[in-house]
Design an enzyme around this catalytic site. Structure first.
Site, PDB file in Angstrom:
ATOM      1  CG  ASP A  67      -0.339   0.153   2.528  1.00 11.01           C
ATOM      2  OD1 ASP A  67       0.912   0.196   2.595  1.00 11.01           O
ATOM      3  OD2 ASP A  67      -1.073   0.268   3.521  1.00 11.01           O
ATOM      4  CB  CYS A 117       1.126  -2.443   4.813  1.00  9.78           C
ATOM      5  SG  CYS A 117       1.030  -3.512   6.250  1.00  9.78           S
ATOM      6  CB  THR A 151       2.677  -2.501  10.969  1.00  4.70           C
ATOM      7  OG1 THR A 151       1.433  -2.984  10.441  1.00  4.70           O
ATOM      8  CG2 THR A 151       2.471  -1.145  11.629  1.00  4.70           C
ATOM      9  CG  HIS A 194      10.309 -25.088  10.983  1.00  2.38           C
ATOM     10  ND1 HIS A 194      10.486 -25.083  12.346  1.00  2.38           N
ATOM     11  CD2 HIS A 194      11.417 -25.692  10.466  1.00  2.38           C
ATOM     12  CE1 HIS A 194      11.644 -25.665  12.652  1.00  2.38           C
ATOM     13  NE2 HIS A 194      12.242 -26.019  11.525  1.00  2.38           N
ATOM     14  CG  HIS A 241       8.871 -28.962   9.362  1.00  2.59           C
ATOM     15  ND1 HIS A 241       8.722 -28.495  10.657  1.00  2.59           N
ATOM     16  CD2 HIS A 241      10.159 -29.342   9.231  1.00  2.59           C
ATOM     17  CE1 HIS A 241       9.900 -28.589  11.275  1.00  2.59           C
ATOM     18  NE2 HIS A 241      10.779 -29.104  10.438  1.00  2.59           N
TER      19      HIS A 241
HETATM   20  C1  RB5 Z   1      -1.663   2.738   6.449  1.00  2.71           C
HETATM   21  O1  RB5 Z   1      -1.624   3.950   7.123  1.00  2.71           O
HETATM   22  C2  RB5 Z   1      -1.370   1.607   7.419  1.00  2.71           C
HETATM   23  O2  RB5 Z   1      -2.473   1.402   8.242  1.00  2.71           O
HETATM   24  C3  RB5 Z   1      -1.037   0.352   6.661  1.00  2.71           C
HETATM   25  O3  RB5 Z   1       0.052   0.573   5.834  1.00  2.71           O
HETATM   26  C4  RB5 Z   1      -0.651  -0.857   7.499  1.00  2.71           C
HETATM   27  O4  RB5 Z   1       0.353  -0.528   8.410  1.00  2.71           O
HETATM   28  C5  RB5 Z   1      -1.737  -1.593   8.111  1.00  2.71           C
HETATM   29  O5  RB5 Z   1      -1.535  -2.626   8.780  1.00  2.71           O
END
Ligand code: RB5
Length: 144
Positions: A7, A64, A66, A97, A132
């Site tokens: 994203d 993304c 996180t 695994h 596994h």
């Molecule tokens: C976008 O702001 C953020 O929410 C997205 O990139 C991601 O981290 C969601 O898990």
């Protein structure tokens, strides 16, 4: 063929990883996003996941902010085993695994150089099979 997608929160790291992989001679299919405009990570997670399930790509990388949203979304797609990874050992184990067919990274969490090492560890790893495989089969049976 490696599928990649992000994203807006992961696009910078996606480009870095794409450049790394193509520089290493891998074929990479970029499922977007293609600009900095805000978009919804589940749409990209689905596109990359579908690219793996339909056989177009062998494995995938999702980025993304996180890595969490991408992993939650991708794991909703039947046949996907997406691992959210922040270190090289976990990236290797995710393949050895868990036979993960996608890894998910967070641009706001993991530095570029470490992210490249993580991708390398995942790409270089091979699934261990045997016990596994039994466990992965049990994971996949949870879809039924
Ligand atoms: C976008 O702001 C953020 O929410 C997205 O990139 C991601 O981290 C969601 O898990």
């Amino acid at each position: 063929m490696i599928a990649i997608g992000s994203d807006h929160g992961g696009i910078n790291l996606k480009e870095i990883l794409k450049n790394y992989l193509t520089g290493q001679g891998f074929e990479v299919k970029d499922f977007g996003t293609y600009d900095q405009n805000s978009c919804d990570y589940p749409d990209i997670a689905k596109a990359v996941s579908d690219g793996i399930i339909n056989g177009e790509c062998d494995k995938g990388i999702l980025v993304c902010g996180t890595g969490i949203g991408m992993s939650i979304a991708a794991n909703k797609v039947r046949g996907i085993r997406a691992a959210h990874v922040t270190d090289t050992y976990s990236a290797r184990m995710a393949k050895e695994h868990n036979n993960a067919n996608i890894i998910c990274l967070g641009e706001r969490i993991t530095g570029c150089d470490l992210a490249v090492e993580i991708v390398k560890a995942y790409i270089d790893a091979e699934f261990g099979g045997n016990r596994h495989q039994t466990r992965v089969d049990k994971i996949m049976a949870l879809e039924n």
